[in-house]
Design a protein around this motif. Structure first.
Motif, short mmCIF file in Angstrom:
data_model
loop_
_atom_site.label_atom_id
_atom_site.label_comp_id
_atom_site.label_asym_id
_atom_site.label_seq_id
_atom_site.Cartn_x
_atom_site.Cartn_y
_atom_site.Cartn_z
N ILE A 588 0.86 -1.19 0.00
CA ILE A 588 0.00 0.00 0.00
C ILE A 588 0.89 1.23 0.00
O ILE A 588 1.69 1.43 0.93
N VAL A 589 0.77 2.03 -1.01
CA VAL A 589 1.57 3.24 -1.14
C VAL A 589 0.63 4.43 -1.26
O VAL A 589 -0.30 4.41 -2.08
N PRO A 600 -7.12 11.47 4.82
CA PRO A 600 -8.01 10.31 4.96
C PRO A 600 -7.51 9.07 4.22
O PRO A 600 -7.80 7.95 4.64
N LEU A 601 -6.78 9.24 3.13
CA LEU A 601 -6.21 8.08 2.46
C LEU A 601 -5.21 7.38 3.38
O LEU A 601 -5.18 6.14 3.46
N VAL A 602 -4.39 8.16 4.06
CA VAL A 602 -3.38 7.58 4.94
C VAL A 602 -4.04 6.87 6.12
O VAL A 602 -3.69 5.72 6.45
N SER A 603 -4.98 7.51 6.77
CA SER A 603 -5.65 6.89 7.91
C SER A 603 -6.40 5.63 7.49
O SER A 603 -6.43 4.63 8.22
N THR A 604 -6.98 5.64 6.31
CA THR A 604 -7.67 4.45 5.81
C THR A 604 -6.69 3.32 5.56
O THR A 604 -6.96 2.15 5.88
N ALA A 605 -5.53 3.64 5.00
CA ALA A 605 -4.52 2.61 4.73
C ALA A 605 -4.07 1.95 6.02
O ALA A 605 -3.98 0.72 6.11
N THR A 639 -2.37 10.11 -3.81
CA THR A 639 -2.84 8.99 -4.63
C THR A 639 -2.45 7.67 -3.98
O THR A 639 -1.31 7.50 -3.53
N ALA A 640 -3.40 6.75 -3.93
CA ALA A 640 -3.17 5.43 -3.34
C ALA A 640 -2.87 4.42 -4.42
O ALA A 640 -3.58 4.35 -5.44
N TYR A 641 -1.83 3.64 -4.20
CA TYR A 641 -1.45 2.53 -5.07
C TYR A 641 -1.50 1.25 -4.25
O TYR A 641 -0.82 1.14 -3.22
N VAL A 642 -2.28 0.29 -4.68
CA VAL A 642 -2.44 -0.97 -3.94
C VAL A 642 -2.08 -2.13 -4.86
O VAL A 642 -2.63 -2.25 -5.96
N VAL A 655 -11.18 7.77 -1.16
CA VAL A 655 -11.16 6.91 0.01
C VAL A 655 -12.05 5.69 -0.19
O VAL A 655 -11.71 4.57 0.21
N ALA A 656 -13.20 5.86 -0.83
CA ALA A 656 -14.11 4.75 -1.05
C ALA A 656 -13.46 3.67 -1.90
O ALA A 656 -13.61 2.46 -1.63
N ASP A 657 -12.72 4.07 -2.92
CA ASP A 657 -12.04 3.08 -3.77
C ASP A 657 -10.96 2.35 -2.99
O ASP A 657 -10.81 1.12 -3.11
N LEU A 658 -10.18 3.09 -2.21
CA LEU A 658 -9.13 2.45 -1.42
C LEU A 658 -9.74 1.48 -0.41
O LEU A 658 -9.23 0.36 -0.21
N THR A 659 -10.83 1.89 0.22
CA THR A 659 -11.50 1.00 1.17
C THR A 659 -11.93 -0.29 0.50
O THR A 659 -11.73 -1.39 1.05
N ALA A 660 -12.50 -0.19 -0.70
CA ALA A 660 -12.94 -1.39 -1.41
C ALA A 660 -11.75 -2.29 -1.76
O ALA A 660 -11.84 -3.52 -1.67
N GLN A 661 -10.64 -1.68 -2.14
CA GLN A 661 -9.46 -2.47 -2.51
C GLN A 661 -8.88 -3.22 -1.31
O GLN A 661 -8.35 -4.32 -1.46
#
Length: 665
Positions: A588-589, A600-605, A639-642, A655-661
């Protein structure tokens, strides 16, 4: 003073003024036994061991016993924490001969190191008779003694034979392991088995990861219940934080009071992840207090962490920690003393010795209203101040590489989950000490003390635990030095420890030759060398992106697959690593050019990271960080890279996309 005066081990130094003519473990000691034509007496223990102290006071400080030892043996004192390889060989022999093991361990061996009689603690009278009997047998029945020794070596060599059946850690096998743990679970008291009861930290870590992958509510409940029972029990220090080594009863009431670094480092991870997954305020408090205990009470001036706090104070176990109702009143006054007795379950009958009690937490404080919490905190602080005026247990302040690695990883994970900068600062200081002092010419040394590195070579669990810790520090700091050092250690382990059939010896191919070469793949109080190495290889392959390290991890875990399936209580760390490999592990980057605090992307990760995931947050193409290479921002936004298993999802800023991933199964 005997030959222990210049030892680095605090345990050996405790015996430096014995009348016994102790030797440190060395070829010179065995040469002396050959020259004198006498057997070797090998005594193995560690500084925080209660019965080691008892045997020392009864026998090793006695002039008459010492005379028998000096006249008829070459006596060698070994710190099992400094020389786990020596301990492993002779513990296997002790268990083969007696059906049990423990410390102090007492071994009689021929001058070539071949054990022919083994035991543990002996009272003074029994030990005296044993010394006389072995002396007579060596003089009059030597052929029989040597035949028995040869049979023991053959037996323990067979017990550690390598190879055989391999079983990959599939989802089905790990699910079966979790089901077996549920069968062994103590539904009333938490944990597994009866008295004495040890914290099952590696099994709990596995079950948390099992829950993340499968959503199995039983796995989560076993962890939650066990963690609550331990946290409210006497095994947890209700005033200063930190866990004792085990409970002498099945209900976590009375501990064996020694506090070990490795237990607390591993339990820090468990409580941190339990809070991360559930939001349980008790889990958060225990994680915070355990981190504080490690840093405050085990931190060394050089930046590392000491091995243990002793079980005894002035030769009395529990002297520092137990309380009577009268002592509570004396410390707090009548009203608050009575309140403390109720909260901490201190009664006139007592739970320990002589009417004293070990403090436990009778009712829920973490969910209470603020006035209740404030009063409890005030009473607890005042009691701790009073307790600090008592004599305190000794501290074994040697730095053990693998145990420091476990603590570093726990502190970094605590930082990721809570944002506690103190945890990260302490982890980096300890990692720096290991890198600067313990890594010598690309190889590891196991121990140091007062900033001086010892001679004992690192064993496999040192390489695995320290490499995993360096991988964790790399994720937190984005400093490429740590990833490079982890690779150096892993390459050394892959070169010097393999058996040739996917497994690993515990000692290197160029290490000192013992009567057998130990290779125990089962987890015990700490992860086995093989489990620790597999965990480090799994993290490293995700951070570096080189499949050969994943292949090595899978091959190693395959050799313990049958153990995971049949005896999961002795393979929790291997099973937890298996869950990480099954999940990917995830990479997870979060690529960002701005302060990530509050993103929020970081806290979600961090909140949703799957089992064994690696997480990196930083600027695209940061030097020394392979996972940030070629990871640009989308439209200038974080930007989140998974990726998982070398396959990547589409980058996202949502955030919703990252959560789903991160939550798909």
């Amino acid at each position: 003073m005997n030959r222990l005066g210049d030892a680095t081990s605090p345990y050996l130094l405790q015996h430096a003024n014995n009348p016994v003519d102790w030797w440190q473990w060395s070829s010179a000691a065995f040469d002396e036994a050959k020259r004198r034509d006498v057997p070797v007496l090998i005594s193995v223990g560690y500084a925080a061991c209660h019965w080691c102290h008892v045997m020392a006071h009864e026998s090793f400080e006695d002039a008459g016993v010492a005379r028998l030892m000096n006249d008829n043996f070459v006596s060698i004192k070994v710190d099992r924490e400094e020389r786990p390889d020596v301990d492993a060989v002779y513990m296997t022999a002790t268990q083969a001969m007696t059906g049990q093991g423990g410390w102090p361990m007492t071994v009689f061996a021929a001058p070539d190191g071949t054990p022919f009689f083994c035991g543990t603690y002996f009272p003074k009278a029994n030990f005296t008779r044993l010394l006389q009997s072995v002396t007579t047998a060596w003089a009059e029945q030597r052929d029989g003694v040597l035949r028995q020794g040869a049979a023991v070596v053959e037996a323990i060599g067979g017990a550690q034979a390598l190879g055989g059946v391999s079983a990959p850690l599939t989802a089905e096998l790990l699910d079966a392991a979790a089901a077996q743990l549920a069968t062994d679970y103590d539904g009333e008291n938490g944990g597994f088995g009866g008295a004495p009861k040890f914290p099952p930290q590696m099994n709990l870590l596995f079950l948390l990861r099992q829950y993340q992958r499968t959503g199995n509510p039983q796995a989560l409940e076993i962890v939650r219940h066990t963690c609550e029972a331990m946290a409210r029990g006497g095994i947890y220090d209700q005033l200063a934080g930190g866990f004792a080594r085990y409970s002498v009863d099945a209900r976590w009431i009375v501990p064996h009071f020694e506090k070990m670094l490795y237990d607390n480092g591993l339990l820090l991870r468990v409580y941190t992840h339990l809070w991360r997954l559930t939001g349980d305020p008790l889990a958060r408090r225990i994680a915070d207090e355990t981190a504080q205990f490690i840093v405050r009470d085990l931190g060394t001036p050089e930046g590392g962490f000491a091995s243990a706090l002793d079980a005894d104070t002035d030769g009395v176990e529990g002297l520092t920690y137990s309380w009577t109702p009268a002592q509570l009143v004396d410390a707090l006054g009548q009203e608050d003393g009575a309140y403390a007795a109720g909260v901490f379950e201190v009664t006139a009958a007592g739970t320990f010795e002589k009417g004293a009690s070990v403090l436990r937490l009778a009712r829920d404080i973490d969910d209470a209203n603020p006035p209740v919490v404030d009063r409890w905190s005030d009473v607890r602080d005042r009691l701790l101040t009073k307790r600090n005026e008592r004599p305190q247990p000794a501290r074994d302040d040697k730095v053990v590489a693998s145990w420091n690695g476990l603590a570093i990883t726990g502190l970094v994970e605590h930082y990721f989950a809570t944002g506690g900068a103190e945890s990260l600062d302490a982890a980096v200081r300890a990692a720096t000490l290991l890198a600067d002092l313990h890594v010598v010419d690309g190889r590891l040394r196991r121990v140091s003390r007062d900033g001086v590195v010892g001679d004992p070579a690192g064993v496999l669990d040192d390489y695995g635990a320290v490499a995993e810790a360096f991988c964790a520090v790399h994720q937190a700091t984005l400093d490429g030095r740590w990833l490079d050092l982890a690779g150096t250690l892993l390459d050394a382990a892959l070169a010097h420890f393999p058996t040739g059939s996917g497994g690993y010896y515990d000692t290197a191919d160029d290490a000192e030759r013992l009567v057998t070469r130990p290779a125990d793949p089962t987890d015990n109080a700490t992860p086995s060398g093989l489990s620790a190495l597999a965990a480090a290889l799994t993290s490293y392959t995700a951070l570096r992106g080189e499949p050969r390290y994943r292949e090595a991890a899978e091959a190693a875990l395959g050799t313990v697959g049958p153990i995971v399936g049949q005896h999961p209580r002795f393979s929790g760390y291997a099973a937890a690593t298996g869950e990480a490999l099954l999940s990917g592990p995830y990479e997870i980057v979060i690529a960002t050019q701005t302060d990530p605090t509050g993103d929020p992307l970081v806290s979600t990760a961090y909140e949703l990271a799957p089992p064994g995931a690696v997480v990196l947050v930083g600027a695209p193409d940061a030097p020394g960080v392979p996972l940030l290479a070629d990871r640009p921002l989308l439209d200038g936004a974080p930007t989140a890279y998974v990726c998982r298993g070398f396959v990547c999802d589409r980058p996202t800023t949502a955030v919703a996309d990252l959560t789903a991933q991160l939550t798909r199964r």
